[in-house]
Design an enzyme around this catalytic site. Structure first.
Site, PDB file in Angstrom:
ATOM      1  N   GLY A  52       0.812  -1.218   0.000  1.00 40.09           N
ATOM      2  CA  GLY A  52       0.000   0.000   0.000  1.00 40.09           C
ATOM      3  C   GLY A  52       0.842   1.262   0.000  1.00 40.09           C
ATOM      4  CB  CYS A  53       3.732   2.292   2.027  1.00 46.21           C
ATOM      5  SG  CYS A  53       2.869   2.202   3.616  1.00 46.21           S
ATOM      6  CB  THR A  54       5.166   0.360  -2.829  1.00 49.22           C
ATOM      7  OG1 THR A  54       6.133  -0.045  -1.856  1.00 49.22           O
ATOM      8  CG2 THR A  54       5.818   0.448  -4.203  1.00 49.22           C
TER       9      THR A  54
END
Length: 159
Positions: A47-49
């Site tokens: 998700g952060c990527t």
């Protein structure tokens, strides 16, 4: 569920912490500019990527709309250097290893996963105006189109 005390119109809390290169940055460094201060849990997670890559892909349009971008997570400067290099990110990432910035913005919160409770970073972005006041808070971030969320909001505000 993200529970925030800050609201649009409030003065954004000042902060002082280092970016991935060890340079000290504070909110005052962005006075006179719009700033998207986005908080994310961890470098190199799916998700952060996706969120970082969305902001990377929309970076030119964000800049064209006068918006600077800063990411904030609890990882170290070294972790951020690798994340930036791996995904060719054009913006800086703040190393909030003590959680001081996250706590000031109210995004260091109790989380639950697999029946376990722990403290962690909520995925929330603050769009801060030139005067240091919060213009908008994105508490329901669409990770793969976060740049689009911010740009849509900016375009709606300009009409």
């Amino acid at each position: 569920m993200v529970n925030l005390t800050l609201q649009p119109g409030d003065a954004a809390p000042d902060f002082a912490t280092t970016d991935e290169k060890g340079n000290m940055l504070s909110l005052k460094d962005f006075r006179g500019k719009k700033l998207l201060l986005y908080f994310y849990p961890k470098d190199n997670t799916p998700g952060c990527t996706a969120e970082a890559c969305s902001l990377r892909d929309g970076f030119a349009e964000l800049k064209a709309n006068g918006v600077e971008v800063l990411g904030v997570s609890p990882q170290s400067e070294r972790s951020h250097i690798g994340f930036i290099a791996k995904h060719n990110l054009p913006f800086r990432l703040l190393a909030d290893t003590t959680h001081a910035v996250a706590e000031a913005y109210g995004v260091w919160q109790k989380k639950k996963m697999a029946g376990r409770e722990y403290m962690g970073m909520a995925r929330v972005s603050f769009l801060i105006g030139e005067d240091g006041r919060i213009l908008q808070i994105f508490s329901k971030v669409t990770t793969d189109d976060h740049a689009g969320q911010v740009l849509d909001w900016l375009k709606g505000k300009k009409q």
